[in-house]
Structures are given as structure tokens and as C-alpha cells.
Write an enzyme that holds these catalytic residues in place. Structure first.
Site, short mmCIF file in Angstrom:
data_model
loop_
_atom_site.label_atom_id
_atom_site.label_comp_id
_atom_site.label_asym_id
_atom_site.label_seq_id
_atom_site.Cartn_x
_atom_site.Cartn_y
_atom_site.Cartn_z
CG ASP A 205 -1.98 1.29 1.27
OD1 ASP A 205 -2.90 1.03 0.68
OD2 ASP A 205 -1.74 2.06 2.14
CD GLU A 265 14.66 -13.40 4.75
OE1 GLU A 265 13.73 -13.54 5.24
OE2 GLU A 265 14.88 -12.14 4.78
C1 NOJ Z 1 -4.24 3.49 -0.51
C2 NOJ Z 1 -5.55 2.44 -0.39
O1 NOJ Z 1 -5.71 1.87 -1.65
C3 NOJ Z 1 -6.48 3.33 0.04
O2 NOJ Z 1 -7.66 2.66 0.03
C4 NOJ Z 1 -6.12 3.80 1.48
O3 NOJ Z 1 -7.03 4.54 1.76
C5 NOJ Z 1 -4.72 4.46 1.30
N1 NOJ Z 1 -3.71 4.08 0.71
C6 NOJ Z 1 -4.14 4.53 2.91
O4 NOJ Z 1 -3.85 3.37 3.12
#
Ligand code: NOJ
Length: 545
Positions: A205, A265
Site C-alpha cells: 500500500d 528468502e
Molecule cells: C491506498 C489504498 O488503496 C486506500 O484505500 C487507502 O485509503 C490509502 N492507501 C491509505 O492506506
């Protein structure tokens, strides 16, 4: 070891299916989707014919961003299940030949995370430097102009300790300090915890924001002309600024390589990263520590042949040799495909997604052609909507609970009396899995047919790609060479179109007529409005019979 493990780099020929867990299937009758629900629906995912399921975050979380605010990295949140059901989902997926990809959220934690709680306890606390702290500017305000992805300043003052902390998203999502080796060590151990439990990879993310300018220089204003970011989180804020010092810093590729060393790993694990950057930059990062640098460009593309052909060509031209292309058509952050381009264009768009060279990501519900659901202010749940109501920045509409049944209460999403966490539209049952399963031309049937063709025809998985057309009204591309090649033709207009192509071919698949109908075509194909076709070389069935 399950069968799929025998091949290296499974993602290169794979198809990912994104499950937004809160909205997929409720398994404990509280109105909120969970891992018990995913377990129940593994057969749907396997029957689609995809390779891997990517699960949105299911860790311990106060759910201000529905799991993207992690308060415990090595526990499953009660609302999502427990480690026992998680293990069953992984095993159940593997038994069906599916891979499991977990969302990994390294950019920030929840403010409820024990690290942040400790960081708040004093400037000398053990975890203070896990986060990004700075003294106020001379006027007492934030240290610089950095803006949050959800609007407003990205700095919040912690009065008791007299410093500001940085949060790229909500104030309740403090950003981790990846310049601190202890953060790296701790977060790499989190990866190992889940890799040891058998996950096949991570969707990382907000990875493009992982590291920020050490000198905290101000970001320039976005003049609107040449935006640094495309779509994504930039779409959820009223503040427009170029993320010059808060994203894609020179240290990022090195950090990604270190992260990749953790997956190395283990056998055959994959890292894909969320990157909202210019296309050329996304392409470049694909060879620098990420197996898949997520390419969101189709989400923002004007839906006409010239723009699409241009963007597809640009992307492939920018990809460094050996790096794996990939395409995302929809996700939980952006308006749904059917609402963006119109329901009649959905089959053509899905045919494109599943035939372009590279790894596609299919968002749950796109296999049904779901549009956005209308969510009135009383039912709004997304933090982007709650922070800026009515501006259209919220993400609830694209997260409607999955309609499974044409007749059951709540379209089969939840079995109890609890209301689903987001409204289910009155039209949803008519688009349910149950209704579409038996319809030979439903979007669901078409997606299954396209995925079956991808598995059958090597050209669609491995073949080179050539974009052949230059016309606003249609798109033609060729996968592979010679007799094994597949030609893909998509009519983007609401009119019949005669589309020329080189040589002669037979129709192998059409969005408009059931598989089995094969007609011999010599140099031109007549397409119905919005029709998509796949054409292979070979004798027509009628001539052979
Ligand atoms: C990107 C994610 O796809 C989104 O849904 C989220 O709100 C933000 N990152 C923060 O984690």
C-alpha cells in the site's frame, strides 16, 4: 506443495482478483464482510479462472480507513476473523490452485498501534523515532506545506510533547519513519510472519510515498498542467500539490530492493506496489524491487481508440527489458468501471484488460459489470467522504456489497438481520452472480470465457503485443506471432463499424454472440455497437465440417 507452486514467477502469466473484504461476503451475520465470507466464496473465485486472490487488509484495526489503519500487524481483526480462518482461507485457496496476496500497509500505522501510543508518551520514548516528528515552524504552524491525501495539512500537533507528526493520510494514520533501521527491521519481520503462514505475496500500500525528503522541503503547487500523480489518492483531496518531496524519493528504489530481499528468502513470492506516478515512472520502478509496479493508467484514460492506443504503446515503450507489464481497470479507490465508461462498454474494456500483454487485476464486482451505488450522506462511511461531504471524493459507491443472490435478503451478502455496512442498490439482485451464471451473454459468462481463453491460448499469456490501429472509434491489437496469434478488435462506439485487419481469420470469441459461432473473415470484421472480438488464425468450423 500445491500445483501452482511448481512454476516460477506465477504472476507473470497470472490474473489477480481483488477482494475488498468488507464488501465481499459477510460470514458472521454482522453486516460486514470478513474472512469467513471469503472462505465461503473461494469456489466463485476459483470458478472464474483467475490465478490469485488479493485480500484488502484484514489486520487488527479501528477501521477508520476500513483496515488501511493497522493497529496490530500480526493479528486478524475480530471483525474480519481470526488466524484459524485466515489459515483455512490460505489452504482453501491453495487447494483450488489459487495464490493468496495480502495487502501490506507499511507507509503508516493506526494511531492506536502500540508503537504510536508509545511514541506519544514522550520525546524519549522507545518508538518516538518510528514516526516522523518535527518542531513547529517559527509561527507555531506545521513544519512545512505538505498536504494529506485526504485533504488538509499532513501534520498534526501533539500538544503534550510539543511537536508535529506527519501523516500522509488521516491524522489517525501516522506515517512510519522508514529512515529508521528499527522500522525496517520490524516491518520486514511483519512480512516474514505472513510469508511463514503461506501467503504468496503482498500488494504494498502507498509504496510510492514510503520515504520523504529528509530536509522537509515544501512541495510545489500543482498548476494542473503536468500533475505528478495520476488518479489514486490524489483524487480524494481538495488540496492539489505536486508530491515532489513526499513521494518517489531517490531512496525509494533501494528500499524496495531491501523489501524484495525479504520475499527472496522464500520461494516464488511476489511484491506488487501501489504507485500513483506518471506512467513512465511507474514503468521504471517495475524493474527496481517490485515484481509488479501497479499501472493505473487505464482508470484515467479517455475511452477512445487514439488515446488508448497511445497510452498502451507509451507504457510498453517505457518498460525496461524483463519487467512485467500489468493493468488495473478498477479498484476500491475509484469510481467503478461501468459508471466511468458506461455499462455497454464494459465487455470491451474487460476484453482489453484480459488480452493486453501483462498481469491484469480484476476488481470484485467488475465480473458482474456493477456500477457505483448511490450512498446518501446518512449512510456515508468512507473517511474521504466524511472529511469533505458532498464533493464527490468519497469511495463508498465503488464498495457496494457483492450481490450473490437474485432472491435472498441483502442479495445474499449477509444472512442475519444486521443491515449491510453499505447500502445494496435495489437493482443489485438483477446483476447478481446467481442471475448472471445462467445467462450465456452476461458479463460474468464473458469474463469466464475470456479467462478460459487466456488459459488456453499461450499467445494471450506470453505473446508479444502490437497495437495495430490508429482510429478514435476502435482498437485493434495483436498478441503473438503467426498461426498461434490472436487478434483483438474492440468497437468503442455505439454504431456498427467495419474494422479492417491484415489477413484472414475466424472469430474465436465475441461479446455479442455465444462461443461456438465461428465465421471466416477476410480482411475486415463487421462489429455491432460496442462489440469486442477475438480472432484466431485457422479454418472456419463450417468450412471444415
Ligand atoms: C491506498 C489504498 O488503496 C486506500 O484505500 C487507502 O485509503 C490509502 N492507501 C491509505 O492506506
Amino acid at each position: 506443495m500445491h500445483e501452482a507452486n511448481s512454476s516460477g514467477q506465477w504472476w507473470r502469466e497470472g490474473v489477480l482478483y481483488q477482494v475488498y473484504v468488507p464488501s465481499f461476503q459477510d460470514g458472521n451475520a454482522d453486516g460486514f464482510g470478513d474472512l469467513w465470507g471469503v472462505e465461503q466464496r473461494l469456489d466463485h473465485i476459483a470458478t472464474l479462472g483467475v490465478t490469485a486472490v488479493w485480500l484488502s487488509p484484514v489486520y487488527g484495526s479501528p477501521l477508520l480507513d476500513f483496515g488501511y489503519d493497522v493497529s496490530d500487524h500480526t493479528r486478524i481483526g475480530e471483525v474480519f476473523g481470526d488466524l484459524a480462518v485466515f489459515d483455512r482461507v490460505v489452504k482453501g485457496a491453495h487447494d483450488r490452485g489459487l495464490r493468496v496476496v495480502l495487502d501490506y500497509v507499511p507507509q503508516h500505522t493506526s494511531s492506536e498501534h502500540p508503537w504510536f501510543r508509545d511514541a506519544l508518551s514522550g520525546r524519549d520514548s522507545a518508538h518516538r523515532d518510528y514516526y516522523i516528528w518535527h518542531d513547529p515552524s517559527p509561527d507555531g504552524g506545521p513544519p512545512n506545506n505538505w498536504a494529506s491525501a485526504f485533504g488538509g495539512p499532513a501534520w498534526t500537533l501533539h500538544e503534550r510533547t510539543g511537536q508535529y507528526y506527519y501523516h500522509a493520510h488521516l491524522p489517525e494514520q501516522p506515517s512510519l519513519n522508514w529512515r529508521n533501521p528499527e522500522v525496517k527491521r520490524s516491518m520486514f519481520d511483519v512480512m516474514r510472519f505472513w510469508l511463514d503462514r503461506g501467503v504468496d505475496g503482498f500488494r504494498v500500500d502507498a509504496v510510492w510515498r514510503l520515504i520523504k525528503d529528509a530536509r522537509l522541503r515544501d512541495n510545489p503547487a500543482d498548476d494542473g498542467g503536468d500533475s505528478f500523480e495520476i488518479g489514486g489518492a490524489a483524487a480524494h483531496t481538495t488540496v492539489r500539490q505536486v508530491q515532489k518531496y513526499t513521494a518517489d524519493q531517490p531512496e525509494l528504489p533501494g528500499l524496495l530492493a531491501e523489501m524484495h530481499a525479504v520475499t527472496d528468502e522464500y520461494d516464488d513470492r511476489m511484491l506488487m506496489g501501489e504507485l500513483h506516478l506518471k506512467l513512465e515512472r511507474v514503468a521504471a520502478l517495475g524493474s527496481r524491487g517490485l515484481d509488479l509496479a501497479m499501472n493505473f493508467s487505464l482508470i484515467d484514460a479517455p475511452w477512445n481508440g487514439l488515446d488508448l492506443a497511445d497510452l498502451i504503446r507509451r507504457y510498453y515503450a517505457a518498460l525496461p527489458a524483463g519487467s512485467q507489464p500489468n493493468w488495473v481497470l478498477s479498484n476500491h479507490d475509484r469510481s467503478r468501471l461501468a459508471s466511468r465508461i458506461g455499462p455497454e462498454r464494459v465487455p470491451g474494456a474487460l476484453a482489453l484488460l484480459l488480452t493486453l500483454k501483462g498481469t491484469p487485476t480484476l476488481y470484485y464486482g467488475d465480473e458482474l459489470g456493477l456500477p457505483d451505488v448511490h450512498v446518501d450522506s446518512a449512510h456515508a462511511r468512507d473517511c474521504a467522504e466524511l472529511r469533505a461531504p458532498g464533493l464527490g471524493l468519497g469511495r463508498d459507491p465503488q464498495r457496494m456489497p457483492m450481490p450473490w443472490s437474485g432472491t435472498a435478503a441483502h442479495a445474499g451478502f449477509t444472512a442475519g438481520d444486521a443491515e449491510p455496512w453499505l447500502p445494496i442498490a435495489s437493482w443489485a439482485p438483477s446483476l447478481s452472480v446467481e442471475r448472471q451464471e445462467t445467462d450465456p451473454r452476461s458479463v460474468l459468462t464473458q469474463v469466464k470465457e475470456l479467462l478460459a481463453l487466456r488459459r488456453e491460448l499461450a499467445a494471450l499469456r506470453r505473446g508479444a503485443i502490437t497495437v495495430l490501429s490508429s482510429d478514435p472509434e476502435y482498437l485493434v491489437h495483436l498478441r503473438g506471432d503467426g498461426d498461434a496469434s490472436v487478434l483483438v478488435v474492440v468497437n468503442l462506439t455505439d454504431r456498427r463499424r467495419s474494422v479492417p485487419f491484415p489477413g484472414s481469420r475466424t472469430t474465436r470469441w465475441s461479446s455479442h454472440s455465444a462461443v461456438g459461432e465461428r465465421d471466416f473473415l477476410d480482411g475486415v470484421v463487421d462489429l455491432a455497437p460496442f462489440e469486442a472480438r477475438l480472432l484466431t488464425v485457422g479454418s472456419p468450423v463450417t468450412a471444415a465440417g
